[in-house]
Design a protein around this motif. Structure first.
Motif, mmCIF file in Angstrom:
data_model
loop_
_atom_site.group_PDB
_atom_site.id
_atom_site.type_symbol
_atom_site.label_atom_id
_atom_site.label_comp_id
_atom_site.label_asym_id
_atom_site.label_seq_id
_atom_site.Cartn_x
_atom_site.Cartn_y
_atom_site.Cartn_z
ATOM 1 N N UNK A 42 -10.086 -32.684 21.455
ATOM 2 C CA UNK A 42 -10.831 -31.705 22.256
ATOM 3 C C UNK A 42 -11.282 -30.584 21.335
ATOM 4 N N UNK A 43 -12.605 -30.392 21.230
ATOM 5 C CA UNK A 43 -13.181 -29.464 20.257
ATOM 6 C C UNK A 43 -14.064 -28.450 20.965
ATOM 7 N N UNK A 44 -13.942 -27.195 20.560
ATOM 8 C CA UNK A 44 -14.819 -26.132 21.041
ATOM 9 C C UNK A 44 -15.520 -25.502 19.849
ATOM 10 N N UNK A 45 -16.850 -25.417 19.912
ATOM 11 C CA UNK A 45 -17.585 -24.653 18.905
ATOM 12 C C UNK A 45 -18.107 -23.377 19.550
ATOM 13 N N UNK A 46 -17.704 -22.256 18.995
ATOM 14 C CA UNK A 46 -18.152 -20.950 19.469
ATOM 15 C C UNK A 46 -19.313 -20.500 18.583
ATOM 16 N N UNK A 47 -20.438 -20.156 19.205
ATOM 17 C CA UNK A 47 -21.630 -19.827 18.440
ATOM 18 C C UNK A 47 -22.288 -21.093 17.924
ATOM 19 N N UNK A 48 -22.626 -22.006 18.849
ATOM 20 C CA UNK A 48 -23.129 -23.331 18.462
ATOM 21 C C UNK A 48 -24.577 -23.311 17.994
ATOM 22 N N UNK A 49 -25.267 -22.179 18.152
ATOM 23 C CA UNK A 49 -26.645 -22.090 17.673
ATOM 24 C C UNK A 49 -27.539 -23.092 18.374
ATOM 25 N N UNK A 50 -28.330 -23.815 17.596
ATOM 26 C CA UNK A 50 -29.233 -24.827 18.149
ATOM 27 C C UNK A 50 -28.600 -26.210 18.108
ATOM 28 N N UNK A 51 -27.299 -26.262 17.835
ATOM 29 C CA UNK A 51 -26.582 -27.534 17.890
ATOM 30 C C UNK A 51 -26.576 -28.328 16.610
ATOM 31 N N UNK A 52 -26.837 -27.682 15.476
ATOM 32 C CA UNK A 52 -26.932 -28.407 14.218
ATOM 33 C C UNK A 52 -25.606 -29.054 13.803
ATOM 34 N N UNK A 53 -24.493 -28.527 14.323
ATOM 35 C CA UNK A 53 -23.184 -29.090 13.954
ATOM 36 C C UNK A 53 -22.662 -30.111 14.961
ATOM 37 N N UNK A 54 -23.317 -30.249 16.107
ATOM 38 C CA UNK A 54 -22.780 -31.075 17.184
ATOM 39 C C UNK A 54 -22.572 -32.540 16.772
ATOM 40 N N UNK A 59 -16.779 -32.565 22.689
ATOM 41 C CA UNK A 59 -17.211 -31.236 22.258
ATOM 42 C C UNK A 59 -17.680 -30.391 23.444
ATOM 43 N N UNK A 60 -17.193 -29.158 23.482
ATOM 44 C CA UNK A 60 -17.724 -28.122 24.342
ATOM 45 C C UNK A 60 -18.209 -26.982 23.453
ATOM 46 N N UNK A 61 -19.127 -26.162 23.965
ATOM 47 C CA UNK A 61 -19.725 -25.131 23.122
ATOM 48 C C UNK A 61 -19.851 -23.819 23.868
ATOM 49 N N UNK A 62 -19.892 -22.744 23.089
ATOM 50 C CA UNK A 62 -20.232 -21.412 23.577
ATOM 51 C C UNK A 62 -21.465 -20.950 22.817
ATOM 52 N N UNK A 63 -22.486 -20.505 23.547
ATOM 53 C CA UNK A 63 -23.699 -19.970 22.929
ATOM 54 C C UNK A 63 -24.354 -19.016 23.917
ATOM 55 N N UNK A 64 -24.839 -17.880 23.425
ATOM 56 C CA UNK A 64 -25.419 -16.870 24.315
ATOM 57 C C UNK A 64 -26.924 -16.710 24.135
ATOM 58 N N UNK A 65 -27.498 -17.243 23.065
ATOM 59 C CA UNK A 65 -28.939 -17.117 22.844
ATOM 60 C C UNK A 65 -29.706 -18.080 23.757
ATOM 61 N N UNK A 66 -30.769 -17.585 24.380
ATOM 62 C CA UNK A 66 -31.598 -18.443 25.234
ATOM 63 C C UNK A 66 -32.209 -19.588 24.436
ATOM 64 N N UNK A 67 -32.614 -19.309 23.209
ATOM 65 C CA UNK A 67 -33.205 -20.349 22.365
ATOM 66 C C UNK A 67 -32.156 -21.411 22.044
ATOM 67 N N UNK A 68 -30.959 -20.960 21.690
ATOM 68 C CA UNK A 68 -29.894 -21.896 21.409
ATOM 69 C C UNK A 68 -29.518 -22.715 22.630
ATOM 70 N N UNK A 69 -29.412 -22.074 23.795
ATOM 71 C CA UNK A 69 -29.039 -22.780 25.016
ATOM 72 C C UNK A 69 -30.068 -23.850 25.376
ATOM 73 N N UNK A 70 -31.347 -23.535 25.190
ATOM 74 C CA UNK A 70 -32.391 -24.511 25.486
ATOM 75 C C UNK A 70 -32.262 -25.736 24.583
ATOM 76 N N UNK A 78 -27.366 -34.823 23.752
ATOM 77 C CA UNK A 78 -26.526 -35.612 24.656
ATOM 78 C C UNK A 78 -25.034 -35.451 24.370
ATOM 79 N N UNK A 79 -24.255 -35.686 25.427
ATOM 80 C CA UNK A 79 -22.794 -35.811 25.336
ATOM 81 C C UNK A 79 -22.062 -34.527 24.957
ATOM 82 N N UNK A 80 -22.658 -33.372 25.211
ATOM 83 C CA UNK A 80 -21.889 -32.129 25.135
ATOM 84 C C UNK A 80 -21.187 -31.974 26.487
#
Length: 254
Positions: free
Chosen positions: A43-55, A64-75, A81-83
């Motif tokens: 079970x993995x959490x990435x905080x500050x996932x950006x645009x998902x380059x590490x996913x 994987x679950x993620x935390x991201x607050x930027x609208x661009x990153x969230x889009x 897939x599979x987050x």
């Protein structure tokens, strides 16, 4: 981080620097997964996932679950897939779940109260879980680049490890992007000197993120430098300086 700066960050998501950082991430993930002694999906959490380059790299090791607050990153993240879940609330927030691995890559420097942020991350680790972090190195390199990115500070290996709570045991820490450190530091210091000698027009200076985009052959060469560094770090972190500080730490089991 301003939207225009985040767009630039997105455009650079596959360049030499981001590839090198993913290589470092993979090395630290492999070390953590070996130490767990299990082949189960983590079970993995990435905080500050950006645009998902590490996913894609993270998904090789588990769910994987993620935390991201930027609208661009969230889009961008919604198209990957599979987050398992995307959280759009800044930390610290109420999250009643724990993880085997939490990654916060170039995140802590964006948070004014860094100790509280680290404590929040550690509190959401399972006993024996792993925290993987990177932060920018050396406060004397703090510049308009950092301000444009929304940084509060930079760190040394010692000052970063000093803010880690007692329930963490540091397994590996050191500096990354060391081969190119002298070149990057010289460029940044020259810019600072030029700014002090030649004041901006009408007393206004536009804050900009420094671009890491370079011509193709340079991108390839720089990327290879970082791959070599990563291979060395697989054994032991020996570089005495670098542009980033990294840390792999484990939460003490109860």
């Amino acid at each position: 981080m301003k939207p225009d700066v985040f767009k630039q960050y997105q455009a650079e998501s596959e360049n030499w620097l981001k590839r090198g950082r993913r290589s470092l991430l993979r090395t630290l993930l492999e070390e953590a997964s070996r130490t767990t002694g299990t082949t189960k999906s983590l079970d993995i959490l990435e905080v500050g996932a950006g645009v998902g380059q590490n996913i894609p790299t993270l998904q090789e090791f588990g769910q994987v679950e993620v935390v991201e607050v930027s609208d661009i990153g969230l889009a961008a993240l919604k198209d990957i897939p599979n987050i398992n879940r995307i959280y759009s609330t800044p930390i610290p927030f109420n999250l009643n779940k724990s993880y085997d691995i939490i990654c916060a890559l170039d995140v802590v420097e964006h948070i004014e109260d860094d100790k509280t942020a680290i404590k929040w991350l550690v509190d959401r680790l399972k006993p024996g879980g792993y925290l993987i972090t990177t932060v920018p190195a050396y406060q004397w390199l703090f510049s308009d680049h950092d301000i444009a990115l929304g940084h509060y500070r930079r760190y040394t290996q010692r000052t970063f490890n000093r803010i880690l709570p007692a329930e963490l045991t540091v397994l590996k820490s050191g500096y990354f992007n060391s081969v190119l450190f002298l070149l990057a530091a010289a460029i940044r210091l020259v810019k600072r000197l030029t700014k002090s000698i030649l004041p901006s027009r009408k007393g206004f200076t536009e804050l900009k993120k420094e671009s890491s985009t370079v011509p193709g052959w340079v991108d390839s060469a720089f990327g290879n430098f970082l791959l070599v560094e990563t291979k060395i770090i697989e054994g032991k972190p020996i570089f005495p300086f670098g542009l980033s500080v990294f840390c792999l730490a484990q939460k003490v089991s109860n």
